[in-house]
Design a protein around this motif. Sequence first.
Motif, PDB file in Angstrom:
ATOM      1  N   VAL A 133      74.751 118.844-112.534  1.00  0.00           N
ATOM      2  CA  VAL A 133      75.242 117.946-110.760  1.00  0.00           C
ATOM      3  C   VAL A 133      76.934 119.044-110.997  1.00  0.00           C
ATOM      4  O   VAL A 133      76.335 119.280-109.704  1.00  0.00           O
ATOM      5  CB  VAL A 133      75.722 116.737-111.665  1.00  0.00           C
ATOM      6  N   ALA A 134      76.886 119.314-111.230  1.00  0.00           N
ATOM      7  CA  ALA A 134      78.515 119.901-111.780  1.00  0.00           C
ATOM      8  C   ALA A 134      77.937 121.309-110.606  1.00  0.00           C
ATOM      9  O   ALA A 134      78.872 121.868-109.305  1.00  0.00           O
ATOM     10  CB  ALA A 134      79.310 120.143-112.457  1.00  0.00           C
ATOM     11  N   ALA A 135      77.177 121.702-111.478  1.00  0.00           N
ATOM     12  CA  ALA A 135      76.392 123.417-110.574  1.00  0.00           C
ATOM     13  C   ALA A 135      75.923 123.005-110.234  1.00  0.00           C
ATOM     14  O   ALA A 135      76.023 123.866-108.880  1.00  0.00           O
ATOM     15  CB  ALA A 135      75.655 124.272-112.063  1.00  0.00           C
ATOM     16  N   ALA A 136      75.027 122.152-109.689  1.00  0.00           N
ATOM     17  CA  ALA A 136      74.497 121.982-108.556  1.00  0.00           C
ATOM     18  C   ALA A 136      75.279 122.014-107.086  1.00  0.00           C
ATOM     19  O   ALA A 136      74.866 122.055-106.213  1.00  0.00           O
ATOM     20  CB  ALA A 136      73.370 120.503-108.836  1.00  0.00           C
ATOM     21  N   LEU A 137      76.105 121.076-107.414  1.00  0.00           N
ATOM     22  CA  LEU A 137      77.374 121.166-105.940  1.00  0.00           C
ATOM     23  C   LEU A 137      77.545 122.666-105.643  1.00  0.00           C
ATOM     24  O   LEU A 137      77.906 122.800-104.402  1.00  0.00           O
ATOM     25  CB  LEU A 137      77.858 119.937-106.488  1.00  0.00           C
ATOM     26  N   GLY A 138      78.240 123.445-106.767  1.00  0.00           N
ATOM     27  CA  GLY A 138      78.280 124.138-106.147  1.00  0.00           C
ATOM     28  C   GLY A 138      77.207 125.732-105.489  1.00  0.00           C
ATOM     29  O   GLY A 138      77.863 125.743-105.066  1.00  0.00           O
ATOM     30  N   ILE A 139      76.078 124.893-106.059  1.00  0.00           N
ATOM     31  CA  ILE A 139      75.258 125.907-105.084  1.00  0.00           C
ATOM     32  C   ILE A 139      74.859 125.737-103.665  1.00  0.00           C
ATOM     33  O   ILE A 139      74.354 126.609-102.392  1.00  0.00           O
ATOM     34  CB  ILE A 139      73.537 125.289-105.756  1.00  0.00           C
ATOM     35  N   VAL A 140      75.150 124.524-103.532  1.00  0.00           N
ATOM     36  CA  VAL A 140      75.202 123.253-102.437  1.00  0.00           C
ATOM     37  C   VAL A 140      76.292 123.679-101.222  1.00  0.00           C
ATOM     38  O   VAL A 140      76.340 124.306 -99.834  1.00  0.00           O
ATOM     39  CB  VAL A 140      75.383 121.830-102.108  1.00  0.00           C
ATOM     40  N   LEU A 186      68.417 127.451-100.784  1.00  0.00           N
ATOM     41  CA  LEU A 186      69.807 127.349-102.068  1.00  0.00           C
ATOM     42  C   LEU A 186      70.053 125.449-101.123  1.00  0.00           C
ATOM     43  O   LEU A 186      69.955 124.689-102.768  1.00  0.00           O
ATOM     44  CB  LEU A 186      70.635 128.286-101.175  1.00  0.00           C
ATOM     45  N   VAL A 187      70.178 124.765-100.551  1.00  0.00           N
ATOM     46  CA  VAL A 187      70.709 123.301-100.558  1.00  0.00           C
ATOM     47  C   VAL A 187      70.274 122.928-100.748  1.00  0.00           C
ATOM     48  O   VAL A 187      70.089 122.093-101.681  1.00  0.00           O
ATOM     49  CB  VAL A 187      71.309 123.804 -99.223  1.00  0.00           C
ATOM     50  N   GLY A 188      68.644 122.747-100.692  1.00  0.00           N
ATOM     51  CA  GLY A 188      67.439 122.358-101.040  1.00  0.00           C
ATOM     52  C   GLY A 188      67.428 122.097-102.873  1.00  0.00           C
ATOM     53  O   GLY A 188      67.292 120.726-103.482  1.00  0.00           O
ATOM     54  N   VAL A 212      60.676 124.209 -96.529  1.00  0.00           N
ATOM     55  CA  VAL A 212      61.478 124.400 -98.044  1.00  0.00           C
ATOM     56  C   VAL A 212      62.398 123.980 -98.309  1.00  0.00           C
ATOM     57  O   VAL A 212      62.347 123.585 -99.675  1.00  0.00           O
ATOM     58  CB  VAL A 212      61.949 126.337 -97.314  1.00  0.00           C
ATOM     59  N   ASN A 213      63.551 123.448 -97.530  1.00  0.00           N
ATOM     60  CA  ASN A 213      64.630 122.339 -97.954  1.00  0.00           C
ATOM     61  C   ASN A 213      64.255 121.102 -98.586  1.00  0.00           C
ATOM     62  O   ASN A 213      64.397 120.896 -99.775  1.00  0.00           O
ATOM     63  CB  ASN A 213      65.375 122.108 -96.637  1.00  0.00           C
ATOM     64  N   MET A 214      62.841 120.333 -98.150  1.00  0.00           N
ATOM     65  CA  MET A 214      62.258 119.653 -98.847  1.00  0.00           C
ATOM     66  C   MET A 214      61.636 119.597 -99.976  1.00  0.00           C
ATOM     67  O   MET A 214      61.734 118.801-100.687  1.00  0.00           O
ATOM     68  CB  MET A 214      61.571 118.159 -97.584  1.00  0.00           C
ATOM     69  N   ALA A 215      60.631 120.671-100.325  1.00  0.00           N
ATOM     70  CA  ALA A 215      60.012 121.418-100.917  1.00  0.00           C
ATOM     71  C   ALA A 215      60.768 121.906-102.132  1.00  0.00           C
ATOM     72  O   ALA A 215      60.924 121.213-102.838  1.00  0.00           O
ATOM     73  CB  ALA A 215      58.791 122.058-100.614  1.00  0.00           C
ATOM     74  N   LEU A 216      62.155 122.228-101.977  1.00  0.00           N
ATOM     75  CA  LEU A 216      62.714 122.521-103.077  1.00  0.00           C
ATOM     76  C   LEU A 216      63.284 121.513-103.444  1.00  0.00           C
ATOM     77  O   LEU A 216      63.827 121.095-104.803  1.00  0.00           O
ATOM     78  CB  LEU A 216      63.494 123.794-102.667  1.00  0.00           C
ATOM     79  N   ASN A 217      63.873 120.766-102.453  1.00  0.00           N
ATOM     80  CA  ASN A 217      64.508 119.583-102.892  1.00  0.00           C
ATOM     81  C   ASN A 217      63.845 118.639-103.811  1.00  0.00           C
ATOM     82  O   ASN A 217      64.304 118.246-104.282  1.00  0.00           O
ATOM     83  CB  ASN A 217      64.984 118.707-101.741  1.00  0.00           C
ATOM     84  N   GLY A 218      62.423 118.794-104.279  1.00  0.00           N
ATOM     85  CA  GLY A 218      61.724 117.531-104.880  1.00  0.00           C
ATOM     86  C   GLY A 218      60.807 118.192-105.710  1.00  0.00           C
ATOM     87  O   GLY A 218      61.270 117.495-106.755  1.00  0.00           O
ATOM     88  N   LEU A 219      61.033 119.597-105.642  1.00  0.00           N
ATOM     89  CA  LEU A 219      59.924 120.337-106.650  1.00  0.00           C
ATOM     90  C   LEU A 219      61.708 121.161-107.854  1.00  0.00           C
ATOM     91  O   LEU A 219      61.268 121.241-109.152  1.00  0.00           O
ATOM     92  CB  LEU A 219      60.027 122.038-106.197  1.00  0.00           C
ATOM     93  N   ALA A 220      62.754 120.998-107.473  1.00  0.00           N
ATOM     94  CA  ALA A 220      63.723 121.147-108.311  1.00  0.00           C
ATOM     95  C   ALA A 220      64.109 119.536-109.601  1.00  0.00           C
ATOM     96  O   ALA A 220      64.668 120.174-110.727  1.00  0.00           O
ATOM     97  CB  ALA A 220      64.943 121.136-107.685  1.00  0.00           C
ATOM     98  N   ALA A 221      63.892 118.647-108.870  1.00  0.00           N
ATOM     99  CA  ALA A 221      63.932 117.293-109.861  1.00  0.00           C
ATOM    100  C   ALA A 221      63.721 117.426-110.484  1.00  0.00           C
ATOM    101  O   ALA A 221      64.333 116.825-111.942  1.00  0.00           O
ATOM    102  CB  ALA A 221      63.764 115.843-108.780  1.00  0.00           C
TER     103      ALA A 221
END
Length: 428
Positions: free
Chosen positions: A90-97, A120-122, A65-74
């Motif tokens: 990018v700033a918002a993404a760092l907050g989500i991580v 979330l991290v993905g 799920v982490n890797m799939a969301l990592n790609g799907l988010a792109a």
Amino acid sequence: MTQTIETPPAVRDRRRIHRAWWVAAVAALAIMSAGAFSTMPGLLVDPLHQEFDWSRGSIGFAMWVNMALNGLAAPFATSLMDRFGPRNVVAAALGIVAVGAALTTVMTQAWQLTLYWGFLVGLGCGSIAMGFAAIVVGRWFTRRRGLVTGILTAASVFGQFVFLPVLSSAMDRYQWRPVTVTVALVSLVLAPLVWLLLRDHPADAGLKPYGAEEFTPKPAPVPGAARHAVQVLRRAAGTGPFWLLAGTFAICGASTNGIMWTSFVPAAHDHGMPPTTAASLLSLIGIFNVAGTVFSGWLTDRVDPRLLLCVYYALRGLSLACLPALLGPQTGPPLIVFVVFFGLLDVATVPPTIALCAIREIYGERDSAIVFGWTLTFHQVGAGLMAFLSGMVRDALGSYDAVWPASGALCGVAALMAMAIRKPAPVG
């Protein structure tokens, strides 16, 4: 009377470092941090299995799920950058991580690992992936695009692997929770730093892109970011090159992120190697990744990217097929040769893939970053599926040995697919 001779403005401009390089440096810092966070799954498998008695398959599912969301988010994140700017996204993404990593430390059930670290991290890391790099390269650079792509890819690799032994050693000494808290804190610190230093477009600073002859006005925000991303996918999906690129990049993810990040450390441990030693080998792969990726970016400006992909995948497949015979308690010379060889090839596929996504007569200059974002989705889905299947194979057979030659065979298929991609027109 001494006459003062002023330096012409054009000469001063040539002497001054172009702002594009500073933007690339800030982007590299953010991408490096996301890469470092992406190395965690392989280190979490054994500690979570021992503490919670969760199966490696269930842990592998969370990593999928982490890797799939990592790609799907792109692609969606890339489209959001067209709407709101890379700096805000990018700033918002760092907050989500940061939120996802912090919540992971208080989980008690396997589904929570899937939600916190998987989702979330993905999602956060996927928004700071190579789609972001493609945006920076496309907006800020007209010349040296292949080189800068290689540098930003190398930053991701540097974060993924160079910090790996540090994280592994910290886990051995302090356990996994303090290390995960550190990830959250680093994200919280980086978010405002990136927001302050990053700029969305050269026009924001009154500059031309690096190497451009004419000033490029900042494009108007694209409304309906999600709709636009899907529209780009629909157009790209009607072309043969897209599916060949997506297929090769899915195999790329399966044979790198999917198998090396999540399976190499536990597989080496199964063969008697201490986890910290295995993590150090991954770090060494990362060091050679940097050299291989930057050199690949340089080559991409000069050599047919299809040929580069064909060679890279063929050689990677051969190296993976040999790995089971090389693993053992000691790190002998043959294993070191594999690490160096694989490191040079590991992420070298990214610059030629981005170049092929920029086939102007098919995808258009502006949408090429989103097209690459969609190919990155396939990369991460392939990676996540391999991580999940590797865990299932380990649970069923008690060994990861069968996974390596299977990945090598897939790379052989990718080499053939690469040469079937339509040759792009030269990029000026």
